[in-house]
Design a protein around this motif. Structure first.
Motif, PDB file in Angstrom:
ATOM      1  N   ARG A  36      17.248 -58.281 -72.035  1.00  0.00           N
ATOM      2  CA  ARG A  36      15.987 -58.741 -72.636  1.00  0.00           C
ATOM      3  C   ARG A  36      16.156 -59.077 -74.114  1.00  0.00           C
ATOM      4  O   ARG A  36      15.532 -60.005 -74.611  1.00  0.00           O
ATOM      5  CB  ARG A  36      14.888 -57.713 -72.408  1.00  0.00           C
ATOM      6  CG  ARG A  36      14.454 -57.694 -70.950  1.00  0.00           C
ATOM      7  CD  ARG A  36      13.307 -56.770 -70.707  1.00  0.00           C
ATOM      8  NE  ARG A  36      12.857 -56.883 -69.313  1.00  0.00           N
ATOM      9  CZ  ARG A  36      11.969 -56.081 -68.776  1.00  0.00           C
ATOM     10  NH1 ARG A  36      11.424 -55.107 -69.496  1.00  0.00           N
ATOM     11  NH2 ARG A  36      11.613 -56.238 -67.517  1.00  0.00           N
ATOM     12  N   GLU A  41      15.362 -62.583 -68.713  1.00  0.00           N
ATOM     13  CA  GLU A  41      14.336 -61.787 -68.040  1.00  0.00           C
ATOM     14  C   GLU A  41      14.902 -61.166 -66.771  1.00  0.00           C
ATOM     15  O   GLU A  41      15.164 -61.843 -65.781  1.00  0.00           O
ATOM     16  CB  GLU A  41      13.122 -62.650 -67.704  1.00  0.00           C
ATOM     17  CG  GLU A  41      11.950 -61.870 -67.175  1.00  0.00           C
ATOM     18  CD  GLU A  41      11.439 -60.800 -68.138  1.00  0.00           C
ATOM     19  OE1 GLU A  41      11.073 -59.719 -67.651  1.00  0.00           O
ATOM     20  OE2 GLU A  41      11.412 -61.043 -69.361  1.00  0.00           O
ATOM     21  N   THR A  43      14.480 -57.544 -64.218  1.00  0.00           N
ATOM     22  CA  THR A  43      13.437 -56.585 -63.861  1.00  0.00           C
ATOM     23  C   THR A  43      13.915 -55.713 -62.714  1.00  0.00           C
ATOM     24  O   THR A  43      14.992 -55.912 -62.170  1.00  0.00           O
ATOM     25  CB  THR A  43      12.126 -57.321 -63.486  1.00  0.00           C
ATOM     26  OG1 THR A  43      11.077 -56.371 -63.377  1.00  0.00           O
ATOM     27  CG2 THR A  43      12.264 -58.106 -62.204  1.00  0.00           C
TER      28      THR A  43
END
Length: 107
Positions: A36, A41, A43
């Protein structure tokens, strides 16, 4: 190339479904923060069953579940989803893998 890194795992028998690509790493939270910081990005979204609100609110129905979900907890703590999307270019994919290698070179 990442598979031979020694710090992450990928499931050999799975086949991509076109919208998710994940790795398993012992440094998930640190790698997530590093990625990040580098504007990538990443997750995670896998929540073990026993941590779901339904189970935690109905523990009397699931008194055996913690001993049966050891593997799901191990996976949950290590799983990190990498970016993958239809218009992803080769240079973007290379940037992601380069940053992962850079992270492990430092750690």
């Amino acid at each position: 190339d990442l598979k031979n890194n020694g710090n992450i795992s990928m499931i050999d028998y799975s086949h991509g479904n076109g919208h998710l690509f994940f790795i398993l790493t012992d440094n998930r939270n640190e790698l997530l923060a590093f990625m990040r910081e580098n504007k990538i990005e990443v997750t995670f979204h896998y929540l073990p069953l026993e941590k779901s609100s339904f189970v935690t609110n109905n523990k009397h129905l699931f008194n055996h579940i913690e001993e049966d979900t050891i593997n799901s907890n191990l996976i949950s703590e290590r799983l990190l989803r990498l970016p993958v999307f239809y218009s992803m270019e080769d240079y973007e994919c290379n940037y992601v893998t380069t940053k992962i290698k850079e992270f492990y070179a430092k750690n």
